[in-house]
Design an enzyme around this catalytic site. Structure first.
Site, PDB file in Angstrom:
ATOM      1  N   GLY A  49      -2.848 -20.766  21.976  1.00 41.65           N
ATOM      2  CA  GLY A  49      -3.596 -21.133  23.178  1.00 41.65           C
ATOM      3  C   GLY A  49      -4.142 -22.539  23.082  1.00 41.65           C
ATOM      4  O   GLY A  49      -5.014 -22.825  22.244  1.00 41.65           O
ATOM      5  N   LYS A  58     -25.901  -9.185  30.854  1.00 44.07           N
ATOM      6  CA  LYS A  58     -24.654  -9.515  31.551  1.00 44.07           C
ATOM      7  C   LYS A  58     -24.740  -8.898  32.931  1.00 44.07           C
ATOM      8  O   LYS A  58     -25.346  -7.842  33.117  1.00 44.07           O
ATOM      9  CB  LYS A  58     -23.470  -8.904  30.789  1.00 44.07           C
ATOM     10  CG  LYS A  58     -22.151  -9.549  31.087  1.00 44.07           C
ATOM     11  CD  LYS A  58     -21.896 -10.750  30.168  1.00 44.07           C
ATOM     12  CE  LYS A  58     -20.597 -11.432  30.518  1.00 44.07           C
ATOM     13  NZ  LYS A  58     -20.246 -12.502  29.578  1.00 44.07           N
ATOM     14  N   VAL A 107     -10.537 -25.034  24.806  1.00 43.19           N
ATOM     15  CA  VAL A 107     -11.018 -24.961  23.425  1.00 43.19           C
ATOM     16  C   VAL A 107      -9.884 -25.263  22.451  1.00 43.19           C
ATOM     17  O   VAL A 107     -10.035 -26.085  21.536  1.00 43.19           O
ATOM     18  CB  VAL A 107     -11.610 -23.566  23.103  1.00 43.19           C
ATOM     19  CG1 VAL A 107     -12.066 -23.514  21.651  1.00 43.19           C
ATOM     20  CG2 VAL A 107     -12.777 -23.243  24.027  1.00 43.19           C
ATOM     21  N   GLY A 164      -5.742 -24.354  25.515  1.00 41.26           N
ATOM     22  CA  GLY A 164      -6.560 -24.608  26.702  1.00 41.26           C
ATOM     23  C   GLY A 164      -7.725 -25.510  26.341  1.00 41.26           C
ATOM     24  O   GLY A 164      -7.644 -26.349  25.435  1.00 41.26           O
TER      25      GLY A 164
HETATM   26  P1  NAD Z   1      -8.482 -21.716  28.792  1.00 43.56           P
HETATM   27  O1  NAD Z   1      -8.154 -20.828  29.930  1.00 43.56           O
HETATM   28  O2  NAD Z   1      -8.819 -23.143  29.023  1.00 43.56           O
HETATM   29  O3  NAD Z   1      -7.283 -21.706  27.734  1.00 43.56           O
HETATM   30  C1  NAD Z   1      -6.526 -20.571  27.412  1.00 43.56           C
HETATM   31  C2  NAD Z   1      -5.129 -21.059  27.038  1.00 43.56           C
HETATM   32  O4  NAD Z   1      -4.387 -19.947  26.542  1.00 43.56           O
HETATM   33  C3  NAD Z   1      -4.342 -21.627  28.221  1.00 43.56           C
HETATM   34  O5  NAD Z   1      -3.784 -22.879  27.872  1.00 43.56           O
HETATM   35  C4  NAD Z   1      -3.272 -20.560  28.468  1.00 43.56           C
HETATM   36  O6  NAD Z   1      -2.080 -21.099  28.992  1.00 43.56           O
HETATM   37  C5  NAD Z   1      -3.087 -20.023  27.076  1.00 43.56           C
HETATM   38  N1  NAD Z   1      -2.466 -18.688  27.029  1.00 43.56           N
HETATM   39  C6  NAD Z   1      -2.583 -17.660  27.895  1.00 43.56           C
HETATM   40  N2  NAD Z   1      -1.825 -16.631  27.507  1.00 43.56           N
HETATM   41  C7  NAD Z   1      -1.214 -17.009  26.372  1.00 43.56           C
HETATM   42  C8  NAD Z   1      -0.307 -16.369  25.467  1.00 43.56           C
HETATM   43  N3  NAD Z   1       0.145 -15.144  25.698  1.00 43.56           N
HETATM   44  N4  NAD Z   1       0.104 -17.045  24.374  1.00 43.56           N
HETATM   45  C9  NAD Z   1      -0.326 -18.310  24.147  1.00 43.56           C
HETATM   46  N5  NAD Z   1      -1.179 -18.968  24.963  1.00 43.56           N
HETATM   47  C10 NAD Z   1      -1.623 -18.311  26.052  1.00 43.56           C
HETATM   48  O7  NAD Z   1      -9.664 -20.970  28.008  1.00 43.56           O
HETATM   49  P2  NAD Z   1     -10.668 -21.590  26.951  1.00 43.56           P
HETATM   50  O8  NAD Z   1     -11.927 -21.965  27.633  1.00 43.56           O
HETATM   51  O9  NAD Z   1      -9.958 -22.577  26.100  1.00 43.56           O
HETATM   52  O10 NAD Z   1     -10.998 -20.300  26.076  1.00 43.56           O
HETATM   53  C11 NAD Z   1     -10.076 -19.775  25.137  1.00 43.56           C
HETATM   54  C12 NAD Z   1     -10.617 -18.481  24.555  1.00 43.56           C
HETATM   55  O11 NAD Z   1     -11.871 -18.725  23.918  1.00 43.56           O
HETATM   56  C13 NAD Z   1     -10.891 -17.380  25.582  1.00 43.56           C
HETATM   57  O12 NAD Z   1     -10.657 -16.127  24.980  1.00 43.56           O
HETATM   58  C14 NAD Z   1     -12.364 -17.547  25.873  1.00 43.56           C
HETATM   59  O13 NAD Z   1     -12.942 -16.341  26.328  1.00 43.56           O
HETATM   60  C15 NAD Z   1     -12.888 -17.911  24.506  1.00 43.56           C
HETATM   61  N6  NAD Z   1     -14.150 -18.652  24.530  1.00 43.56           N
HETATM   62  C16 NAD Z   1     -14.233 -19.857  25.175  1.00 43.56           C
HETATM   63  C17 NAD Z   1     -15.437 -20.562  25.166  1.00 43.56           C
HETATM   64  C18 NAD Z   1     -15.569 -21.905  25.846  1.00 43.56           C
HETATM   65  O14 NAD Z   1     -16.524 -22.638  25.570  1.00 43.56           O
HETATM   66  N7  NAD Z   1     -14.644 -22.290  26.716  1.00 43.56           N
HETATM   67  C19 NAD Z   1     -16.566 -20.025  24.513  1.00 43.56           C
HETATM   68  C20 NAD Z   1     -16.445 -18.804  23.842  1.00 43.56           C
HETATM   69  C21 NAD Z   1     -15.224 -18.131  23.868  1.00 43.56           C
END
Ligand code: NAD
Length: 348
Positions: A178, A80, A182, A180
């Site tokens: 959440g 990292k 994922v 988002g």
């Molecule tokens: P993203 O930013 O697209 O989505 C996050 C969502 O969570 C958003 O819609 C946001 O509004 C919501 N959110 C924020 N605070 C909140 C709360 N207090 N209560 C409810 N919802 C809330 O992120 P993502 O890419 O979907 O990733 C989601 C999680 O998965 C993160 O922790 C990320 O580190 C982890 N992750 C993602 C990936 C990937 O491929 N994108 C891979 C491994 C891990």
């Protein structure tokens, strides 16, 4: 500042500090373990409070990548990098190229990927001076659907184990925290398989969309962890399982994509004591790095059939973790750590 006696130092192979006078680059690359392959992991740009916080992040996150890649069955070690600075105001193409030269100086022992504060354009800039970078505009896709599929397979493994049923997840109640990239895709996949959804997001529009599209029931963001469901799927924030929430859970399973779901390792034991089956976060959310590993940066052809077959192994790895945790009467996060160590630590 000390390195070898830092609380997060775990026998890391390399901890390298980089400085470039011309651009003002200040960065740290940590390579935790390369027994299985080069240290692959994100490059993060963040306005750290101080150098110690930056070092801590680099040490902790690189170690996490070793464990994640080992259990995902990838020929990668853990690495990292962190750039100290505000990505909104201090990032320039020159700074990115200076970072690229810093990455290049490790001669491939570390391969940089996109992380918080970085964009595909930044990776392109780094790629002008080093080949040890992944996630450029030539190669990158959107990892979220792959991550979501891996989480779905993990939830299926957890339901099989906890409820002793092998007929899918039809009728299973899932609370998704959440919606988002994922979380929304996961909700879609769960809905397609007959799960009943409860959803929460601070983004009201996403909640409305999930309610309209999947018939999901909106839940208050402060209460979603305590929803009366079978599965709680954290897909937003870290540290959602903490001293306050652990006693409020009603779900029998915690399985979602968020990184660092346990505020502390001991919360894994707390979950076990309360009869909650926890799918260790770094195992269930490995879909993104699995996708990268099948891409052209690593000699692959990004063949979806092969990627999905690899993602299916998340189900099997979790099933093995759950079984071992039962027979050893140990927390699933502790069992996952041990299984990863068996893979990346050469036998004495
Ligand atoms: P993203 O930013 O697209 O989505 C996050 C969502 O969570 C958003 O819609 C946001 O509004 C919501 N959110 C924020 N605070 C909140 C709360 N207090 N209560 C409810 N919802 C809330 O992120 P993502 O890419 O979907 O990733 C989601 C999680 O998965 C993160 O922790 C990320 O580190 C982890 N992750 C993602 C990936 C990937 O491929 N994108 C891979 C491994 C891990």
């Amino acid at each position: 500042m000390t390195v070898f006696s830092a609380p997060d130092f775990d026998g890391h192979e390399h901890v390298v500090f980089g400085h470039d006078a011309e651009t003002g680059l200040r960065a740290i690359i940590a390579v935790h373990n390369t027994h299985l392959g080069p240290g692959v992991g994100g490059c993060r740009m963040w306005d750290y409070a101080d150098d110690v916080a930056a070092l801590r992040d680099a040490l902790r996150l690189s170690q996490g990548m070793t464990y994640k890649s080992a259990l995902a069955g990838l020929p990668f070690g853990g690495g990292k990098s962190v750039i100290l600075g505000d990505a909104r105001t201090e990032k320039t193409p020159e700074l990115m190229r200076a970072m690229g030269r810093f990455v290049e100086s490790l001669k491939g022992r570390y391969i940089a990927a996109e992380d918080v504060g970085m964009t595909v354009a930044d990776m392109d800039e780094m790629a002008k001076v080093t080949t040890h970078v992944t996630g450029t505009s030539k190669t990158s896709g959107n990892p979220s659907p792959y991550t979501a599929y891996g989480v779905l397979r993990g939830i299926e493994a957890a339901v099989e184990h906890r409820f002793q049923r092998n007929d899918g997840i039809d009728g299973i109640q899932v609370a998704v925290q959440g919606l988002g990239s994922v979380g929304f895709d996961l909700a879609r996949r769960l809905h397609e398989r007959g799960a009943v959804l409860h959803v929460a997001d601070i983004n009201v529009e996403a909640v409305t969309r999930a309610a309209d599209t999947f018939g999901a029931t909106p839940v208050n963001t402060h209460e979603v962890h305590a929803a009366d469901v079978d599965v709680f799927a954290p897909c937003a924030l870290g540290a959602v399982i903490n001293d306050q929430t652990v006693g409020e859970l009603r779900a029998r399973i915690v399985a979602g994509s968020a990184n660092n779901q346990l505020a502390e390792d001991r919360h894994g034991s707390e979950l076990m004591a309360r009869g909650v089956l926890y799918a260790p976060d770094y195992v269930i959310n490995a879909g993104g790095i699995i996708e990268i590993a099948h891409g052209p940066d690593f000699g692959g052809d990004h063949d979806d059939a092969r990627i999905y077959a690899h993602l299916d192994r998340i189900h099997d790895t979790l099933s093995e973790i759950f079984q071992r945790a039962d027979s050893e009467q140990a927390a699933t996060n502790a069992v996952a750590d041990r299984m990863a160590e068996e893979r990346f630590r050469p036998a004495a």
